[in-house]
Design an enzyme around this catalytic site. Structure first.
Site, PDB file in Angstrom:
ATOM      1  N   ASP A  46       0.835  -1.222   0.000  1.00  0.00           N
ATOM      2  CA  ASP A  46       0.000   0.000   0.000  1.00  0.00           C
ATOM      3  C   ASP A  46       0.862   1.261   0.000  1.00  0.00           C
ATOM      4  O   ASP A  46       0.462   2.294  -0.528  1.00  0.00           O
ATOM      5  CB  ASP A  46      -0.899   0.040   1.245  1.00  0.00           C
ATOM      6  CG  ASP A  46      -1.660  -1.248   1.409  1.00  0.00           C
ATOM      7  OD1 ASP A  46      -2.394  -1.591   0.474  1.00  0.00           O
ATOM      8  OD2 ASP A  46      -1.495  -1.926   2.448  1.00  0.00           O
ATOM      9  N   ASP A  48       5.148   1.998   0.004  1.00  0.00           N
ATOM     10  CA  ASP A  48       6.552   1.598   0.181  1.00  0.00           C
ATOM     11  C   ASP A  48       7.299   2.746   0.861  1.00  0.00           C
ATOM     12  O   ASP A  48       7.486   3.818   0.275  1.00  0.00           O
ATOM     13  CB  ASP A  48       7.168   1.264  -1.183  1.00  0.00           C
ATOM     14  CG  ASP A  48       8.605   0.776  -1.041  1.00  0.00           C
ATOM     15  OD1 ASP A  48       9.214   0.992   0.029  1.00  0.00           O
ATOM     16  OD2 ASP A  48       9.120   0.181  -2.006  1.00  0.00           O
ATOM     17  N   ALA A  72       9.428  -1.034   9.916  1.00  0.00           N
ATOM     18  CA  ALA A  72      10.850  -0.745  10.113  1.00  0.00           C
ATOM     19  C   ALA A  72      11.677  -1.686   9.268  1.00  0.00           C
ATOM     20  O   ALA A  72      11.195  -2.749   8.862  1.00  0.00           O
ATOM     21  CB  ALA A  72      11.233  -0.921  11.587  1.00  0.00           C
ATOM     22  N   THR A  74      14.161  -4.221   9.807  1.00  0.00           N
ATOM     23  CA  THR A  74      14.517  -4.915  11.058  1.00  0.00           C
ATOM     24  C   THR A  74      15.567  -6.020  10.881  1.00  0.00           C
ATOM     25  O   THR A  74      15.884  -6.707  11.852  1.00  0.00           O
ATOM     26  CB  THR A  74      13.255  -5.544  11.705  1.00  0.00           C
ATOM     27  OG1 THR A  74      12.578  -6.321  10.720  1.00  0.00           O
ATOM     28  CG2 THR A  74      12.329  -4.497  12.268  1.00  0.00           C
ATOM     29  N   THR A 114      14.435   0.766  19.871  1.00  0.00           N
ATOM     30  CA  THR A 114      15.098  -0.450  20.311  1.00  0.00           C
ATOM     31  C   THR A 114      16.253  -0.189  21.280  1.00  0.00           C
ATOM     32  O   THR A 114      16.826   0.906  21.276  1.00  0.00           O
ATOM     33  CB  THR A 114      15.647  -1.186  19.060  1.00  0.00           C
ATOM     34  OG1 THR A 114      16.558  -2.189  19.452  1.00  0.00           O
ATOM     35  CG2 THR A 114      16.398  -0.241  18.133  1.00  0.00           C
ATOM     36  N   TYR A 141      21.801  -1.002  11.848  1.00  0.00           N
ATOM     37  CA  TYR A 141      20.403  -1.004  12.312  1.00  0.00           C
ATOM     38  C   TYR A 141      20.251  -0.037  13.498  1.00  0.00           C
ATOM     39  O   TYR A 141      19.363   0.823  13.502  1.00  0.00           O
ATOM     40  CB  TYR A 141      19.991  -2.428  12.707  1.00  0.00           C
ATOM     41  CG  TYR A 141      18.665  -2.514  13.433  1.00  0.00           C
ATOM     42  CD1 TYR A 141      17.465  -2.265  12.774  1.00  0.00           C
ATOM     43  CD2 TYR A 141      18.616  -2.841  14.798  1.00  0.00           C
ATOM     44  CE1 TYR A 141      16.252  -2.350  13.445  1.00  0.00           C
ATOM     45  CE2 TYR A 141      17.405  -2.932  15.469  1.00  0.00           C
ATOM     46  CZ  TYR A 141      16.234  -2.676  14.794  1.00  0.00           C
ATOM     47  OH  TYR A 141      15.025  -2.746  15.460  1.00  0.00           O
TER      48      TYR A 141
END
Ligand SMILES: NC(=O)c1ccc[n+]([C@@H]2O[C@H](COP(=O)([O-])OP(=O)(O)OC[C@H]3O[C@@H](n4cnc5c(N)ncnc54)[C@H](OP(=O)(O)O)[C@@H]3O)[C@@H](O)[C@H]2O)c1
Length: 334
Positions: A46, A48, A72, A74, A114, A141
């Site tokens: 839907d 990007d 995210a 990941t 995170t 990351y």
């Protein structure tokens, strides 16, 4: 960046969930199923998120009041060779979302981050106020998630400062808010450590699991629930560490999950003493994971109690127990 000047009436402005097919995204779909406001769930097809223009188009079309960004990049290992893509999704995309909500009255932006923004600089639980990085010690990351956090904070701070010095177009109450929920060891719908361990317990007689990395397994379902509670409240903007009580190692989690599964499913004959603890040095990965993933949840706990959202704060064991029992019932029993 420009947004449409045709404004929807406030009650028509929906909640948008990006990343609706991920672990937290799926939990949000369940949690928001009967929500009173309109909700738009968006997956990769839907919108990007590596294309800024696609995000702007979606925001112009729906004019959301609340954005929950559960999308995210990941893949911690792959991010090392896809730095640009990781930064596009974890830094640029949330920055575009933050910009939209920061300039919207009564808006709320919920974003997840995170423990990888910390570089093992502490032996005990990290507080929200602890220094992050240093950047050069973080994985790609971790760096991209940290850049996303910093962009969101700067964008909101700039937008609110502008309003203070200029037109007072919005009152203080009308100012939109952001919530960055830092979490760890998430499990929900989709592949995750607990499911992998349970399947391995059906196939093998012995398992070796890392015992010198510590953190708190966090339920996607629970994260989804608190995200919605916070977005609807008048809780102050900021970073919140969203993990349940208690801590364990991967070995501790594997042992607890298998014991729980064996207690309710006779197909699982695996003996928990056959899970051998190993140091992470014996399980080398392309990118080393943090030894210390402990996040102090005191700030979040205080606001949830203060807002009367909860009477008791969950322990990771009660959440994992419920999750394992449910998973075993639906996946392992004939
Ligand atoms: N998992 C953990 O242990 C953990 C720990 C700490 C923090 N977090 C944070 O928690 C949040 C959610 O994690 P999760 O475990 O639910 O992640 P997840 O299961 O990997 O889901 C991430 C979602 O993002 C979508 N996505 C990736 N690239 C995209 C793109 N270019 N355009 C649109 N969508 C894209 C993925 O789409 P596809 O389904 O199409 O791949 C997927 O549905 C993330 O912010 C993550 O950093 C996770």
């Amino acid at each position: 960046m420009s947004y449409s000047s045709v404004k929807l009436l406030d009650h028509n402005r929906p909640i948008i969930v990006f990343g609706c097919d991920g672990q937290i995204g799926k939990a949000l779909q369940i949690c928001l199923k009967n929500h009173s406001s309109p909700v738009v769930f968006l997956g990769r097809l839907d919108c990007d998120l590596s294309h800024e223009i696609a995000i702007i188009e979606v925001l112009e079309r729906y004019q959301p009041k609340v954005i929950v960004n559960a999308a995210a990049y990941t893949d911690v290992d792959k991010a090392e060779s896809e730095r640009e893509l990781a930064f596009a999704i974890n830094f640029k995309a949330p920055a575009v979302m933050a910009h939209y909500i920061a300039n919207t009255p009564y808006g709320a932006f919920v974003h997840y981050s995170t423990d990888y923004v910390f570089a093992d600089s502490k032996q005990s639980a990290y507080f929200e106020s602890d220094s992050v990085g240093p950047v050069e010690k973080l994985s790609v990351y971790g760096q991209s998630k940290l850049a996303g956090e910093q962009a969101i904070q700067e964008i909101f701070s700039r937008a609110h400062n502008l309003r203070r010095v200029s037109s007072h177009e919005f009152s203080r109450d009308e100012l939109s808010r952001f919530f960055i929920l830092r979490t760890s060891w998430v499990y929900g719908g989709g592949s995750n450590f607990i499911r992998t361990i349970l399947h391995l317990a059906l196939e093998r007689e012995q398992l070796k699991v890392v015992s010198d990395q510590v953190g708190a397994p966090s339920s996607a379902e629970w994260l989804a629930e608190i995200s919605i509670q916070i977005a609807r409240s008048r809780v102050e903007s900021g970073i919140y560490h969203a993990v349940p009580n208690g801590e364990t190692s991967w070995h501790g989690l594997a042992t607890f999950a298998i014991k729980t599964a064996a207690s309710c499913c006779e197909n699982i004959q695996f003996k928990p003493e056959n899970i051998l603890p190993i140091p992470v040095a014996e399980y080398p990965l392309r990118v080393s994971r943090p030894y210390n993933s402990r996040l102090s949840n005191t700030k979040l706990k205080n606001i949830l109690f203060e807002m009367a959202f909860i009477r008791e704060y969950p322990h990771w064991q009660e959440q994992v127990e419920a999750y394992v029992k449910d998973y075993v019932k639906t996946s392992f029993e004939i």
